[in-house]
Scaffold this active site. Structure first.
Site, mmCIF file in Angstrom:
data_model
loop_
_atom_site.group_PDB
_atom_site.id
_atom_site.type_symbol
_atom_site.label_atom_id
_atom_site.label_comp_id
_atom_site.label_asym_id
_atom_site.label_seq_id
_atom_site.Cartn_x
_atom_site.Cartn_y
_atom_site.Cartn_z
ATOM 1 N N ALA A 28 15.910 -4.414 97.788
ATOM 2 C CA ALA A 28 15.230 -5.205 98.819
ATOM 3 C C ALA A 28 15.701 -4.878 100.242
ATOM 4 O O ALA A 28 14.921 -4.955 101.185
ATOM 5 C CB ALA A 28 15.435 -6.689 98.529
ATOM 6 N N ARG A 40 19.246 -12.382 100.509
ATOM 7 C CA ARG A 40 20.270 -13.025 101.328
ATOM 8 C C ARG A 40 19.807 -13.390 102.731
ATOM 9 O O ARG A 40 20.497 -14.115 103.417
ATOM 10 C CB ARG A 40 21.457 -12.072 101.484
ATOM 11 C CG ARG A 40 22.063 -11.697 100.164
ATOM 12 C CD ARG A 40 23.158 -10.683 100.406
ATOM 13 N NE ARG A 40 23.771 -10.288 99.159
ATOM 14 C CZ ARG A 40 24.881 -9.587 99.086
ATOM 15 N NH1 ARG A 40 25.492 -9.203 100.178
ATOM 16 N NH2 ARG A 40 25.378 -9.253 97.913
ATOM 17 N N GLN A 105 13.765 -0.976 92.997
ATOM 18 C CA GLN A 105 13.603 -2.315 92.408
ATOM 19 C C GLN A 105 12.535 -3.073 93.181
ATOM 20 O O GLN A 105 12.185 -4.186 92.823
ATOM 21 C CB GLN A 105 14.922 -3.081 92.501
ATOM 22 C CG GLN A 105 16.034 -2.458 91.683
ATOM 23 C CD GLN A 105 17.381 -3.107 92.031
ATOM 24 O OE1 GLN A 105 17.671 -4.210 91.623
ATOM 25 N NE2 GLN A 105 18.188 -2.407 92.794
ATOM 26 N N ILE A 107 8.904 -4.100 94.920
ATOM 27 C CA ILE A 107 7.547 -4.220 94.383
ATOM 28 C C ILE A 107 6.531 -4.164 95.519
ATOM 29 O O ILE A 107 5.408 -4.578 95.381
ATOM 30 C CB ILE A 107 7.402 -5.562 93.614
ATOM 31 C CG1 ILE A 107 7.828 -6.751 94.509
ATOM 32 C CG2 ILE A 107 8.250 -5.546 92.346
ATOM 33 C CD1 ILE A 107 7.519 -8.107 93.905
ATOM 34 N N ASP A 108 6.983 -3.615 96.679
ATOM 35 C CA ASP A 108 6.166 -3.715 97.892
ATOM 36 C C ASP A 108 5.354 -2.462 98.219
ATOM 37 O O ASP A 108 4.641 -2.427 99.216
ATOM 38 C CB ASP A 108 7.058 -4.089 99.088
ATOM 39 C CG ASP A 108 8.241 -3.118 99.267
ATOM 40 O OD1 ASP A 108 8.126 -1.938 98.852
ATOM 41 O OD2 ASP A 108 9.281 -3.540 99.816
ATOM 42 N N HIS A 123 10.928 -2.475 88.569
ATOM 43 C CA HIS A 123 10.473 -3.846 88.328
ATOM 44 C C HIS A 123 8.960 -3.981 88.473
ATOM 45 O O HIS A 123 8.458 -5.059 88.770
ATOM 46 C CB HIS A 123 11.185 -4.808 89.285
ATOM 47 C CG HIS A 123 12.649 -4.951 88.995
ATOM 48 N ND1 HIS A 123 13.570 -5.362 89.923
ATOM 49 C CD2 HIS A 123 13.357 -4.728 87.852
ATOM 50 C CE1 HIS A 123 14.783 -5.388 89.369
ATOM 51 N NE2 HIS A 123 14.682 -4.993 88.119
ATOM 52 N N CYS A 134 -4.661 -13.440 77.969
ATOM 53 C CA CYS A 134 -5.583 -12.537 77.254
ATOM 54 C C CYS A 134 -5.443 -11.086 77.711
ATOM 55 O O CYS A 134 -6.066 -10.200 77.157
ATOM 56 C CB CYS A 134 -7.028 -13.005 77.394
ATOM 57 S SG CYS A 134 -7.754 -12.694 79.009
ATOM 58 N N SER A 197 22.257 -5.104 96.287
ATOM 59 C CA SER A 197 23.574 -5.719 96.107
ATOM 60 C C SER A 197 24.174 -5.375 94.742
ATOM 61 O O SER A 197 25.333 -5.660 94.491
ATOM 62 C CB SER A 197 23.445 -7.231 96.254
ATOM 63 O OG SER A 197 22.541 -7.713 95.283
ATOM 64 N N ASN A 221 24.691 0.164 102.484
ATOM 65 C CA ASN A 221 24.438 -1.258 102.316
ATOM 66 C C ASN A 221 25.137 -2.020 103.421
ATOM 67 O O ASN A 221 26.227 -1.631 103.829
ATOM 68 C CB ASN A 221 25.043 -1.742 100.977
ATOM 69 C CG ASN A 221 24.000 -1.916 99.892
ATOM 70 O OD1 ASN A 221 22.893 -2.390 100.131
ATOM 71 N ND2 ASN A 221 24.369 -1.527 98.681
HETATM 72 N N1 LIG Z 1 10.807 -5.720 99.093
HETATM 73 C C1 LIG Z 1 10.723 -6.137 97.827
HETATM 74 O O1 LIG Z 1 9.930 -5.632 97.052
HETATM 75 C C2 LIG Z 1 11.677 -7.207 97.358
HETATM 76 C C3 LIG Z 1 12.152 -8.178 98.250
HETATM 77 C C4 LIG Z 1 13.032 -9.169 97.755
HETATM 78 C C5 LIG Z 1 13.426 -9.155 96.423
HETATM 79 N N2 LIG Z 1 12.944 -8.189 95.587
HETATM 80 C C6 LIG Z 1 13.408 -8.165 94.166
HETATM 81 O O2 LIG Z 1 14.522 -9.036 94.048
HETATM 82 C C7 LIG Z 1 15.697 -8.384 93.524
HETATM 83 C C8 LIG Z 1 16.730 -8.287 94.642
HETATM 84 O O3 LIG Z 1 17.831 -7.498 94.307
HETATM 85 P P1 LIG Z 1 18.274 -6.349 95.316
HETATM 86 O O4 LIG Z 1 19.586 -5.844 94.870
HETATM 87 O O5 LIG Z 1 17.142 -5.393 95.490
HETATM 88 O O6 LIG Z 1 18.411 -7.110 96.712
HETATM 89 P P2 LIG Z 1 19.510 -8.115 97.248
HETATM 90 O O7 LIG Z 1 18.774 -9.042 98.163
HETATM 91 O O8 LIG Z 1 20.349 -8.695 96.175
HETATM 92 O O9 LIG Z 1 20.444 -7.149 98.118
HETATM 93 C C9 LIG Z 1 19.976 -6.498 99.262
HETATM 94 C C10 LIG Z 1 21.121 -5.716 99.874
HETATM 95 O O10 LIG Z 1 20.623 -4.952 100.976
HETATM 96 C C11 LIG Z 1 21.507 -5.122 102.080
HETATM 97 N N3 LIG Z 1 20.715 -4.928 103.314
HETATM 98 C C12 LIG Z 1 19.933 -5.792 103.992
HETATM 99 N N4 LIG Z 1 19.365 -5.203 105.057
HETATM 100 C C13 LIG Z 1 19.797 -3.912 105.059
HETATM 101 C C14 LIG Z 1 19.566 -2.788 105.896
HETATM 102 N N5 LIG Z 1 18.771 -2.880 106.976
HETATM 103 N N6 LIG Z 1 20.172 -1.623 105.588
HETATM 104 C C15 LIG Z 1 20.997 -1.524 104.516
HETATM 105 N N7 LIG Z 1 21.253 -2.559 103.674
HETATM 106 C C16 LIG Z 1 20.657 -3.730 103.938
HETATM 107 C C17 LIG Z 1 22.059 -6.521 101.938
HETATM 108 O O11 LIG Z 1 23.264 -6.669 102.645
HETATM 109 C C18 LIG Z 1 22.244 -6.594 100.411
HETATM 110 O O12 LIG Z 1 23.477 -6.026 100.020
HETATM 111 C C19 LIG Z 1 15.249 -7.050 93.054
HETATM 112 O O13 LIG Z 1 15.095 -7.165 91.694
HETATM 113 C C20 LIG Z 1 13.892 -6.813 93.730
HETATM 114 O O14 LIG Z 1 12.966 -6.411 92.738
HETATM 115 C C21 LIG Z 1 12.080 -7.235 96.034
HETATM 116 ZN ZN LIG Z 2 -7.245 -14.596 80.200
#
Ligand SMILES: NC(=O)c1ccc[n+]([C@@H]2O[C@H](COP(=O)([O-])OP(=O)(O)OC[C@H]3O[C@@H](n4cnc5c(N)ncnc54)[C@H](O)[C@@H]3O)[C@@H](O)[C@H]2O)c1
Ligand SMILES: [Zn+2]
Length: 253
Positions: A28, A40, A105, A107-108, A123, A134, A197, A221
């Protein structure tokens, strides 16, 4: 960028240049600069919604209204978001023949929009929809045209909840994505971990396989993560600053 950060980017570029099969694993955080909050971010989507009540297999069965309140906002946000310099840098790295694949991970759809070709959506993604009961498929265009009065979006055939092809908490990783990711983890000698994370399983175990086989782990990160002490090199700086810099270094003679 301070001298220390610039030096870390140079080290990352050198290590990438020496790699023979590099992949990236993103979360994310890489989409935060595109306006999509991670877990976060203060004031983000996740401070309004509890993932278990709107994003789980339980929620699909017991809380269709809540699921769609969340999806309605998330889809609006995804459809207006654009790739940022971090997504674009990964696409450039693939074009340069250095990066082989991105396991995301997210989904965007922003990696694909940035031009990355080999993207594994660990994901799933919000590009297609189907009835949870269905299994009839529905088009993205219909989801994007929904108004608040249309939600929760229910199946016209069986009244089941219509959901995107994303993995909700408690559901299995899509078979194809799991197999391809395992293949890559067995082949890669380098992984760039970006904006995740490392707290969501089983995505977080892929880098462990690569490291066990002697591969190099580089992490970009902000702040501390579950990969602290595990990565060979940690760049604690914004991915949208670090990645373009690394690519520029690789392009300079
Ligand atoms: N954009 C999306 O599609 C989206 C958004 C939110 C959550 N999710 C889903 O939720 C779950 C979240 O887990 P995760 O580990 O992906 O995310 P997480 O939110 O747990 O961790 C995100 C990490 O990225 C770091 N971060 C934030 N901004 C940053 C930047 N500009 N540069 C570098 N690092 C940065 C944060 O400090 C953190 O460590 C995943 O399973 C994901 O599928 C997806
Ligand atoms: Zn249906």
């Amino acid at each position: 960028m301070n001298i220390n950060q610039a030096e870390l980017c140079s080290q990352a570029a050198r290590a990438l240049r020496e790699s023979s099969y590099a992949i990236a694993m993103t979360g994310a955080g890489i989409s935060v600069p595109s306006g999509i909050p991670d877990f976060r971010s203060p004031g983000g989507l996740w401070s309004k919604f509890d993932p278990q009540s709107v994003c789980s297999d339980w929620a699909l069965r017991n809380n269709p209204a809540g699921v769609w309140e969340f999806l309605f906002e998330a889809l609006k946000m995804f459809s207006s978001a654009r790739p940022n310099p971090a997504h674009l840098a990964l696409s450039r790295l693939e074009n340069m023949g250095i990066l082989k694949s991105v396991i995301t991970q997210n989904i965007d759809n922003l990696h694909q929009m940035a031009g990355s070709r080999d993207v594994i959506e660990f994901h799933g993604g919000c590009g297609s929809f189907f009835c949870n009961d269905c299994k009839k498929e529905f088009e993205l265009a219909r989801a994007l045209a929904l108004t608040v009065n249309d939600i929760p979006w229910l199946c016209s055939f069986c009244q089941g909840i219509i959901r995107p092809a994303v993995v909700f908490f408690g559901e299995q990783i899509p078979y194809e994505a799991m197999i391809r990711s395992q293949e890559l983890a067995e082949k890669a000698d380098f992984v760039l971990i970006i904006g995740t994370s490392g707290e969501v399983a089983p995505a977080n175990i892929l880098p462990q396989w690569i490291k066990r086989r002697g591969g190099t782990i580089i992490e970009i990160n902000l702040g501390s993560t579950a990969y602290d002490g595990f990565s060979h090199l940690k760049l604690d700086m914004p991915a949208e600053i670090a990645l373009p810099r690394i690519v520029d270094e690789l392009n300079s003679p």
